[in-house]
Design a protein around this motif. Structure first.
Motif, PDB file in Angstrom:
ATOM      1  N   VAL A  15       0.865  -1.189   0.000  1.00 38.62           N
ATOM      2  CA  VAL A  15       0.000   0.000   0.000  1.00 38.62           C
ATOM      3  C   VAL A  15       0.899   1.235   0.000  1.00 38.62           C
ATOM      4  O   VAL A  15       1.816   1.341   0.822  1.00 38.62           O
ATOM      5  CB  VAL A  15      -0.931   0.018   1.229  1.00 38.62           C
ATOM      6  N   VAL A  16       0.646   2.147  -0.937  1.00 36.33           N
ATOM      7  CA  VAL A  16       1.500   3.338  -1.062  1.00 36.33           C
ATOM      8  C   VAL A  16       0.675   4.611  -1.048  1.00 36.33           C
ATOM      9  O   VAL A  16      -0.495   4.622  -1.430  1.00 36.33           O
ATOM     10  CB  VAL A  16       2.337   3.285  -2.365  1.00 36.33           C
ATOM     11  N   LYS A  17       1.315   5.673  -0.585  1.00 40.44           N
ATOM     12  CA  LYS A  17       0.758   7.014  -0.703  1.00 40.44           C
ATOM     13  C   LYS A  17       1.412   7.651  -1.927  1.00 40.44           C
ATOM     14  O   LYS A  17       2.636   7.799  -1.987  1.00 40.44           O
ATOM     15  CB  LYS A  17       1.070   7.845   0.552  1.00 40.44           C
ATOM     16  N   ASN A  18       0.627   8.001  -2.927  1.00 42.51           N
ATOM     17  CA  ASN A  18       1.168   8.520  -4.173  1.00 42.51           C
ATOM     18  C   ASN A  18       1.636   9.963  -4.021  1.00 42.51           C
ATOM     19  O   ASN A  18       0.932  10.796  -3.430  1.00 42.51           O
ATOM     20  CB  ASN A  18       0.132   8.412  -5.289  1.00 42.51           C
ATOM     21  N   VAL A  58       5.506   8.291  -8.490  1.00 39.17           N
ATOM     22  CA  VAL A  58       6.416   8.140  -7.358  1.00 39.17           C
ATOM     23  C   VAL A  58       5.559   8.103  -6.095  1.00 39.17           C
ATOM     24  O   VAL A  58       4.617   8.897  -5.954  1.00 39.17           O
ATOM     25  CB  VAL A  58       7.425   9.300  -7.286  1.00 39.17           C
ATOM     26  N   ALA A  59       5.886   7.191  -5.185  1.00 39.07           N
ATOM     27  CA  ALA A  59       5.051   7.016  -4.001  1.00 39.07           C
ATOM     28  C   ALA A  59       5.890   6.629  -2.795  1.00 39.07           C
ATOM     29  O   ALA A  59       7.057   6.264  -2.915  1.00 39.07           O
ATOM     30  CB  ALA A  59       3.990   5.949  -4.279  1.00 39.07           C
ATOM     31  N   GLY A 115       7.032   3.588 -10.242  1.00 36.23           N
ATOM     32  CA  GLY A 115       6.467   2.521 -11.057  1.00 36.23           C
ATOM     33  C   GLY A 115       5.025   2.826 -11.399  1.00 36.23           C
ATOM     34  O   GLY A 115       4.594   3.980 -11.389  1.00 36.23           O
ATOM     35  N   THR A 116       4.250   1.778 -11.684  1.00 35.12           N
ATOM     36  CA  THR A 116       2.851   1.949 -12.079  1.00 35.12           C
ATOM     37  C   THR A 116       1.964   2.027 -10.843  1.00 35.12           C
ATOM     38  O   THR A 116       1.931   1.101 -10.027  1.00 35.12           O
ATOM     39  CB  THR A 116       2.397   0.779 -12.967  1.00 35.12           C
ATOM     40  N   VAL A 117       1.254   3.141 -10.729  1.00 33.27           N
ATOM     41  CA  VAL A 117       0.337   3.364  -9.612  1.00 33.27           C
ATOM     42  C   VAL A 117      -0.974   3.912 -10.168  1.00 33.27           C
ATOM     43  O   VAL A 117      -1.050   4.339 -11.318  1.00 33.27           O
ATOM     44  CB  VAL A 117       0.920   4.358  -8.576  1.00 33.27           C
ATOM     45  N   GLY A 118      -2.000   3.902  -9.327  1.00 34.34           N
ATOM     46  CA  GLY A 118      -3.280   4.462  -9.732  1.00 34.34           C
ATOM     47  C   GLY A 118      -3.308   5.963  -9.578  1.00 34.34           C
ATOM     48  O   GLY A 118      -2.522   6.544  -8.820  1.00 34.34           O
ATOM     49  N   SER A 169      10.408  13.824  -8.598  1.00 28.38           N
ATOM     50  CA  SER A 169       9.539  13.821  -9.784  1.00 28.38           C
ATOM     51  C   SER A 169      10.242  13.295 -11.019  1.00 28.38           C
ATOM     52  O   SER A 169       9.594  12.826 -11.957  1.00 28.38           O
ATOM     53  CB  SER A 169       9.012  15.233 -10.054  1.00 28.38           C
ATOM     54  N   TYR A 170      11.570  13.345 -11.016  1.00 32.70           N
ATOM     55  CA  TYR A 170      12.316  12.826 -12.171  1.00 32.70           C
ATOM     56  C   TYR A 170      12.031  11.348 -12.398  1.00 32.70           C
ATOM     57  O   TYR A 170      12.127  10.849 -13.519  1.00 32.70           O
ATOM     58  CB  TYR A 170      13.824  13.011 -11.964  1.00 32.70           C
ATOM     59  N   TYR A 171      11.699  10.653 -11.331  1.00 30.06           N
ATOM     60  CA  TYR A 171      11.493   9.212 -11.455  1.00 30.06           C
ATOM     61  C   TYR A 171      10.183   8.861 -12.155  1.00 30.06           C
ATOM     62  O   TYR A 171       9.926   7.691 -12.440  1.00 30.06           O
ATOM     63  CB  TYR A 171      11.546   8.551 -10.082  1.00 30.06           C
ATOM     64  N   THR A 172       9.367   9.834 -12.489  1.00 29.23           N
ATOM     65  CA  THR A 172       8.169   9.554 -13.278  1.00 29.23           C
ATOM     66  C   THR A 172       8.491   9.485 -14.758  1.00 29.23           C
ATOM     67  O   THR A 172       7.645   9.085 -15.565  1.00 29.23           O
ATOM     68  CB  THR A 172       7.095  10.642 -13.077  1.00 29.23           C
TER      69      THR A 172
END
Length: 305
Positions: free
Chosen positions: A20-23, A58-59, A77-80, A105-108
């Protein structure tokens, strides 16, 4: 699209390897538009009406049942497209290890793995190609180059450290030549020539491949430029193709110089020059670029001191 409010458990179910992540950051990509309609391509899954959109992001990990992730980890990675995501398939996210020197943000988008990728460079024995290939090798990539003579091919393999190389002038079928060198396809193509070579490369790019277009020397002397027939593969393979011009990177020149000088001093980079002596030989040296006469960076020496 609509914004909805709903609830989600911030705890992972017992025995699950979900995360579970906080985006924190979401990437807005035009390709998301294609997922808003029905697709017959099994690798291009359509969005489901009523469900959150998804894309790169990023989360921060809130809770985890997966051994590779723990609470507080930063991931990309891929998140909602939602405040919190319950990621059932943690293979779609990657831990971020370097957070001090670049914005998260670069990691997006801009920061992506390089090691192990398949890289192809045309005009690989030229001023630019020779360095691109060596940089790619230092990053752990598999590198193949093409050039216009047997001598140049040998230099690429034996002096510059390319994994493989071929003489494009001896290949009657460029598509077949690329499939021979890259049976699994090409991740990155650094284009210096354009034309028929670019057309053949488009048939061999892997999913989400990238093409940096630095030049199209095969077209410069043509009265009418050749057309490229396989552009639809950019859509099929979701290829990222962008122009590359050195002027855009002048602000980074001092950093580049610092890195490259160190590599040269350590013998990790070989730099080839083709010297033409005297100003009177400058025209011939210039013309020679278009028939492949030079090996490495073409230089004209006007005076030694």
């Amino acid at each position: 699209m609509a914004v909805k409010t709903s609830s989600i458990s911030l705890k992972v179910e017992e025995g699950s390897n979900a995360v579970v992540v906080k985006n924190l950051y979401l990437s807005c990509d035009p390709r998301m538009r294609f997922r808003m309609k029905h697709s017959k391509d099994p690798g291009f899954v359509s969005f489901q009406p009523g469900s959150p959109l998804e894309g790169f992001g990023v989360a921060k990990v809130v809770d985890s049942g997966h051994p590779e992730f723990k609470k507080g980890d930063l991931v990309w990675g891929t998140v909602g497209w939602e405040e919190y995501s319950d990621i059932k398939n943690p293979e779609s996210i990657f831990k971020i290890h370097h957070t001090d020197d670049v914005p998260l943000s670069y990691y997006t988008g801009i920061l992506a793995p390089k090691k192990g990728e398949y890289v192809y460079i045309s005009a690989a024995s030229g001023a630019v190609g020779q360095l691109v290939g060596q940089f790619a090798k230092l990053m752990g990539c598999y590198v193949v180059g093409s050039a216009g003579s047997k001598e140049k091919v040998e230099i690429l393999k034996n002096k510059l450290g390319f994994d493989d190389a071929f003489n494009y002038k001896e290949e009657h079928d460029l598509d077949a030549a690329l499939k021979r060198c890259f049976p699994e396809g090409i991740d990155i193509y650094f284009d210096n020539v354009g034309g028929k070579m670019l057309d053949a490369v488009l048939l061999n790019m892997r999913l989400q491949g990238r093409i940096a277009v630095c030049g199209m020397i095969s077209q410069y002397n043509l009265a009418q430029s050749e057309g490229v027939c396989n552009l639809m593969n950019i859509v099929y393979q979701r290829i990222h193709m962008v122009g590359f011009i050195v002027f855009d990177y002048f602000p980074q020149y001092s950093k580049f110089l610092e890195v490259v000088l160190s590599l040269i001093r350590e013998g990790k980079i070989v730099y080839l020059e083709d010297i033409a002596e005297g100003l009177e030989n400058a025209p011939a040296a210039l013309v020679g670029l278009f028939n492949g006469r030079n090996i490495g960076k073409q230089v004209v020496v006007v005076a030694r001191e």
